[in-house]
Design a protein around this motif. Structure first.
Motif, PDB file in Angstrom:
ATOM      1  N   GLY A 195      -2.586  53.353  28.199  1.00 22.07           N
ATOM      2  CA  GLY A 195      -2.511  53.256  29.648  1.00 22.07           C
ATOM      3  C   GLY A 195      -1.921  51.956  30.152  1.00 22.07           C
ATOM      4  N   GLN A 251      -4.210  58.135  35.338  1.00 16.59           N
ATOM      5  CA  GLN A 251      -4.953  59.056  34.482  1.00 16.59           C
ATOM      6  C   GLN A 251      -4.183  60.348  34.203  1.00 16.59           C
ATOM      7  OE1 GLN A 251      -8.752  59.474  36.538  1.00 16.59           O
ATOM      8  NE2 GLN A 251      -9.571  57.717  35.405  1.00 16.59           N
ATOM      9  N   LEU A 261      -9.359  58.296  25.807  1.00 18.26           N
ATOM     10  CA  LEU A 261      -8.782  59.046  26.920  1.00 18.26           C
ATOM     11  C   LEU A 261      -8.802  60.545  26.678  1.00 18.26           C
ATOM     12  CD1 LEU A 261      -5.677  56.781  27.676  1.00 18.26           C
ATOM     13  CD2 LEU A 261      -7.921  56.731  28.769  1.00 18.26           C
TER      14      LEU A 261
END
Length: 288
Positions: free
Chosen positions: A141, A211, A245
């Motif tokens: 990320g 996300q 994640l």
């Protein structure tokens, strides 16, 4: 998390330009008939996507393969403002469906920046995507900075030998693990792609949906080169981040390869890609 703008590096010599956006889709000589799988290879370097890494010709033995020039790349015009990841994904979706060749769904194979565009298309148009393979260095990320040591080259266009050495240096710094594997085809492809690069990549990456990886409706296949500098050459750390994640997803590491794993280890990468596409079967979706 994103690094401060002062720490970001645009590829030396890149020239972002704006214009009327469109995408151009080119079909390979893929497997004919309605029973063939449909696969889109998505990369910001269209010449490499079409011919450079043996991925598209390899897939064409079992799939009808589509390789787009994203807006601002190759033969496509730049996208009118605002140039966002979502609009880029929508343009890719429209280009595939507008080709008139088939209606999908597609297996998307995204490399580097193309992996983020493919990810965004799968998020925004889930019915059009039945398999997703993401090939990049970072899955944590965090937008990685370009490595230090990249050199500018546009001022060298009148000195072919110096230009060639600058491209070789940049390939060794960013794209390859073993500089000895930088052959004539890699140099030519890289030179063509860089001369046609018009995207402001970091501005585009700023618009990526938060996300995105976590929110995908299907489980992606995730691939990185063992020595990818854009993953800090630490696949174990990237795998740990990916597990946080997407606990159901695993990271597949292409041994002895850098960022351009589909080229540097083409046979190894293609075997892995075959397995990922077979295992997805176009149907493996995460629970809602």
């Amino acid at each position: 998390m994103k690094p401060p703008r002062g720490e970001r590096r645009r590829w030396p010599g890149s020239t972002p330009r704006r214009g009327a956006g469109r995408t151009t889709t080119t079909a390979s000589c893929g497997a004919p008939g309605d029973r063939a799988g449909r696969c889109c290879c998505c990369t910001a370097a269209p010449a490499a996507g079409r011919t450079g890494c043996a991925t598209s010709p390899h897939l064409a033995t079992t799939h009808a393969v589509y390789v787009p020039d994203l807006p601002g790349c190759g033969d496509s015009a730049a996208m009118a403002e605002p140039c966002t990841m979502g609009r880029m994904a929508d343009a890719l979706h429209a280009s595939l469906l507008g080709s008139g060749r088939c209606t999908g769904p597609f297996a998307l194979v995204g490399f580097s920046l193309g992996s983020f565009v493919a990810e965004a298309m799968a998020l925004r148009h889930p019915a059009a995507v039945d398999a997703l393979v993401l090939v990049r260095g970072s899955f944590d990320g965090v937008l990685p900075p370009m490595p230090s040591g990249l050199v500018r080259w546009r001022h060298l266009v009148d000195d072919p030998q110096a230009l060639r050495e600058a491209h070789r240096h940049n390939l060794a710094t960013l794209m390859f693990h073993d500089p000895a594997r930088i052959d004539e085809a890699a140099l030519e492809l890289h030179a063509v792609n860089q001369s046609r690069a018009r995207l402001d990549v970091f501005s585009l990456m700023d618009t990526r949906e938060a996300q995105a990886l976590q929110r995908l409706a299907l489980t992606p296949g995730c691939v990185c080169g063992e020595h990818d500098v854009l993953g800090s050459c630490d696949p174990a750390a990237q795998e740990e981040a990916l597990r946080r994640l997407r606990p159901e997803a695993g990271l597949h590491v292409v041994a002895d390869a850098g960022h351009w794993a589909p080229y540097e280890q083409a046979e190894r990468f293609n075997r892995l890609l075959d397995g990922l596409l077979r295992s997805s079967g176009g149907a493996e979706r995460a629970a809602a």
